[in-house]
Write a protein that holds these residues in place. Structure first.
Motif, short mmCIF file in Angstrom:
data_model
loop_
_atom_site.label_atom_id
_atom_site.label_comp_id
_atom_site.label_asym_id
_atom_site.label_seq_id
_atom_site.Cartn_x
_atom_site.Cartn_y
_atom_site.Cartn_z
N ALA A 90 37.91 35.30 45.62
CA ALA A 90 37.54 36.44 44.76
C ALA A 90 37.57 36.10 43.27
N PRO A 91 38.67 35.50 42.73
CA PRO A 91 38.68 35.25 41.28
C PRO A 91 37.70 34.16 40.85
N TYR A 103 36.24 27.08 47.06
CA TYR A 103 37.32 27.22 48.05
C TYR A 103 36.67 27.19 49.43
N ASN A 104 36.76 26.05 50.09
CA ASN A 104 36.04 25.92 51.36
C ASN A 104 36.70 24.88 52.27
N GLY A 105 38.04 24.90 52.32
CA GLY A 105 38.77 23.90 53.10
C GLY A 105 38.47 23.99 54.60
N ILE A 117 43.78 46.07 42.36
CA ILE A 117 42.84 45.64 41.32
C ILE A 117 41.44 45.75 41.90
N ASN A 118 40.50 46.18 41.07
CA ASN A 118 39.13 46.33 41.55
C ASN A 118 38.18 45.89 40.43
N ALA A 119 36.93 45.77 40.71
CA ALA A 119 35.97 45.34 39.67
C ALA A 119 34.59 45.88 39.97
N ARG A 120 33.79 46.02 38.90
CA ARG A 120 32.40 46.44 39.03
C ARG A 120 31.54 45.60 38.09
N LYS A 171 47.18 39.75 47.19
CA LYS A 171 45.97 38.98 47.56
C LYS A 171 44.83 40.00 47.56
N LEU A 172 44.12 40.16 48.71
CA LEU A 172 43.12 41.23 48.72
C LEU A 172 43.84 42.57 48.71
#
Ligand code: HEM
Length: 393
Positions: free
Chosen positions: A113-114, A122-124, A261-264, A379-380
Motif C-alpha cells: 500500500a505505501p 514487494y513481490n517475494g 488511515i485512508n486515502a483518496r 497494517k491494513l
C-alpha cells in the motif's frame, strides 16, 4: 478485480453487483453464529486454568481472528474453513492452508500500500505463493457453486424450508464469470474478517481496563437476555435494544478505528478549506491526480469535537447532546458512496459475540500489565500490538 481496487464505472458495477447480497444479510442468521461461539468457548476452556478456580488465561485477539475467519468463510462460501479447530494457526513451512495463505497475502498487500505505483517492488516468493493458494482455493469454491447452480440443485434447495444463505450463491445469480466471483468474494473477505476481529479485540481490551464499564454492560445484558444459568440466546431485536452495548461499540470504533488511515486521489483540482499555512488555517490546493491521505484515528481524537477527555474511553459520551450530530467526525465505516457495505452485518455479528461472552464470564482481568498502555499493529487493519491477554472468570 474486486471492489476495493477499482474506481469509476468498474466500481459502480461492483457495488451494484454486491448490494443485493448484502441487503438480504441484514437479517443475519444468528443460529449460525452460535455454532461458532460454542467452538470458541470450548477453545477458551482448553487454555490454562488458574489453580483452584474456573478462571482461564487466554489471548483473545488470535481467537477472534480464528472466529471471524470461520464465520466469514461460512457466510461467503457456505462452509467454515475450520480455523477455530485447526491446531496450527501460525505461519509455517510446507503447504499453506487457506487461512495461512490469506494472512500472508493480506500482510503483503499492507506492505504494498505505501509503495503506491511501485507496489510491484514487494513481490517475494512467499507472497506470490500465498496469493496463488488463496486464489486457487477460492476458485474451487466458485467452480463448486457454479456447478451446483447449473445442476439446478439450487432451485430444489430453494423450495426447501431452511435454505442456508451463501453469499457466493447469491452473487452467482447475477454473474457466472468465475474470475469476477473469485475476485469479489476475496475482496469482501479482506474487508470484513480482520476488521470485525479488531473491533472485538479492542472491545475486550477496553472492558478489561474498565471494570465499571464491564459491570454496567453485564447488567444491561442480564436485564435483556439473562446471564449465567439464566442466559438465553439474544435475538436481533434484543441486540438492537441494548443502548449501552451500542455506546461501547461506538466508543471502541472511535478510539480504535480498524481502518485507521485512508486515502483518496483527486479526480479534479480542488481545495481543502483549511490545514495549510504556518498556523494550519489556510486553504490547501490539491491538483488533479494528487493523493490525499487522512487519519481517521486522529480525527476521532480531536478535542474540538470530543472535548478535553477525547483520549479517554468513556462510552457515556454517546448519550450526551454534544455528539447527537457528530456527522463526519465519526467515520469508522467511512461515508459517501463508498461507505462500508458490510456495516450492519459487522455490528450485528460483533454485538452477538460480545453479548454471548458477557453472558458467560463474570469478570475479565488484564494479564499483561504492559497492555495498560496501548500498542498498535497497523497494517491494513489496526490491531492491538500486544494482543489481548486476559483472565476470564
Ligand atoms: C468493524 C468492522 C468493519 C469496519 C470498521 C469497516 C470499515 C470499512 C471502511 C472504512 C470502508 C471504506 C474503505 C474506503 O474508504 O475505500 C469499508 C468498505 C467496505 N467494507 Fe467494511 N468494515 C467493516 C466490516 C465489513 C464487513 C463485515 C464486510 C463484509 C462482509 C465489509 C465489506 C466492505 C466492502 C465490500 C467495502 C468496499 C465498499 C466500496 O468500496 O464500495 N466490511 N469498510
Amino acid at each position: 478485480m474486486g471492489i476495493f481496487v477499482v474506481d469509476g464505472i468498474s466500481w459502480s458495477h461492483s457495488r451494484a453487483l454486491l448490494r443485493p447480497s448484502f441487503d438480504r444479510t441484514n437479517v443475519a442468521d444468528l443460529s449460525q453464529l452460535e455454532g461458532f461461539m460454542q467452538i470458541f468457548f470450548s477453545k477458551i476452556n482448553e487454555s490454562p486454568q488458574q489453580p483452584f478456580t474456573h478462571s482461564r488465561v487466554v489471548e483473545l485477539q488470535e481467537l477472534f481472528q480464528r472466529l471471524t475467519m470461520d464465520s466469514s468463510t461460512n457466510f461467503l462460501f457456505g462452509k467454515p474453513i475450520g480455523a477455530l479447530t485447526s491446531k496450527k494457526f501460525t505461519l509455517g513451512n510446507g503447504e499453506m492452508t487457506f487461512d495461512q495463505a490469506f494472512d500472508i497475502a493480506q500482510h503483503g498487500l499492507a506492505m504494498r500500500a505505501p509503495l503506491s505505483s511501485f507496489y510491484w517492488l514487494y513481490n517475494g516468493r512467499e507472497f506470490r505463493k500465498a496469493c496463488l493458494t488463496a486464489r486457487t482455493q477460492a476458485a474451487v469454491y466458485v467452480s463448486h457453486t457454479l456447478k451446483k447452480l447449473s445442476l439446478a440443485e439450487k432451485k430444489a434447495e430453494k423450495e426447501g424450508l431452511d435454505k442456508k444463505y451463501v453469499f457466493l450463491e447469491e452473487l452467482a445469480e447475477q454473474t457466472q464469470d468465475p474470475q469476477v466471483l473469485q475476485d469479489q468474494v476475496l475482496s469482501v473477505m479482506l474487508a470484513g474478517r480482520d476488521t470485525t476481529a479488531a473491533l472485538l479485540s479492542w472491545t475486550f481490551l477496553c472492558l478489561a481496563k474498565n471494570p465499571e464499564v464491564f459491570k454496567k454492560l453485564r447488567a444491561e445484558i442480564s436485564v435483556v437476555v439473562g446471564v449465567d444459568e439464566n442466559a438465553r440466546l439474544p435475538t436481533q431485536a434484543e441486540l438492537r435494544s441494548m443502548q449501552y452495548l451500542r455506546w461501547i461499540i461506538q466508543e471502541v470504533l472511535r478510539l480504535y478505528p480498524p481502518v485507521a488511515i485512508n486515502a483518496r486521489r483527486a479526480l479534479h483540482p480542488t481545495t481543502l478549506p483549511y490545514g495549510g499555512g504556518p498556523d494550519g488555517n489556510s486553504p490547501i490546493s490539491i491538483r488533479k491526480g494528487e493523493r490525499v491521505a487522512y487519519s481517521t484515528f486522529s480525527l476521532h481524537r480531536r478535542t474540538e469535537v470530543y472535548g478535553p477527555d477525547a483520549q479517554e474511553f468513556r462510552p457515556e459520551r454517546w448519550g450526551e447532546e454534544a455528539l447527537r450530530k457528530v456527522g463526519w467526525s465519526w467515520l469508522p465505516f467511512n461515508g459517501g458512496p463508498r461507505i462500508c457495505i458490510g456495516q450492519q452485518m459487522a455490528l450485528t455479528h460483533a454485538s452477538y459475540f460480545i453479548a454471548r461472552m458477557m453472558q458467560v464470564y463474570k469478570e475479565i482481568t488484564l494479564q499483561d500489565s504492559s497492555s495498560v498502555d496501548d500498542a498498535y499493529d497497523t497494517k491494513l487493519v489496526m490491531a492491538s500490538g500486544r494482543g489481548v491477554h486476559v483472565l476470564l472468570s
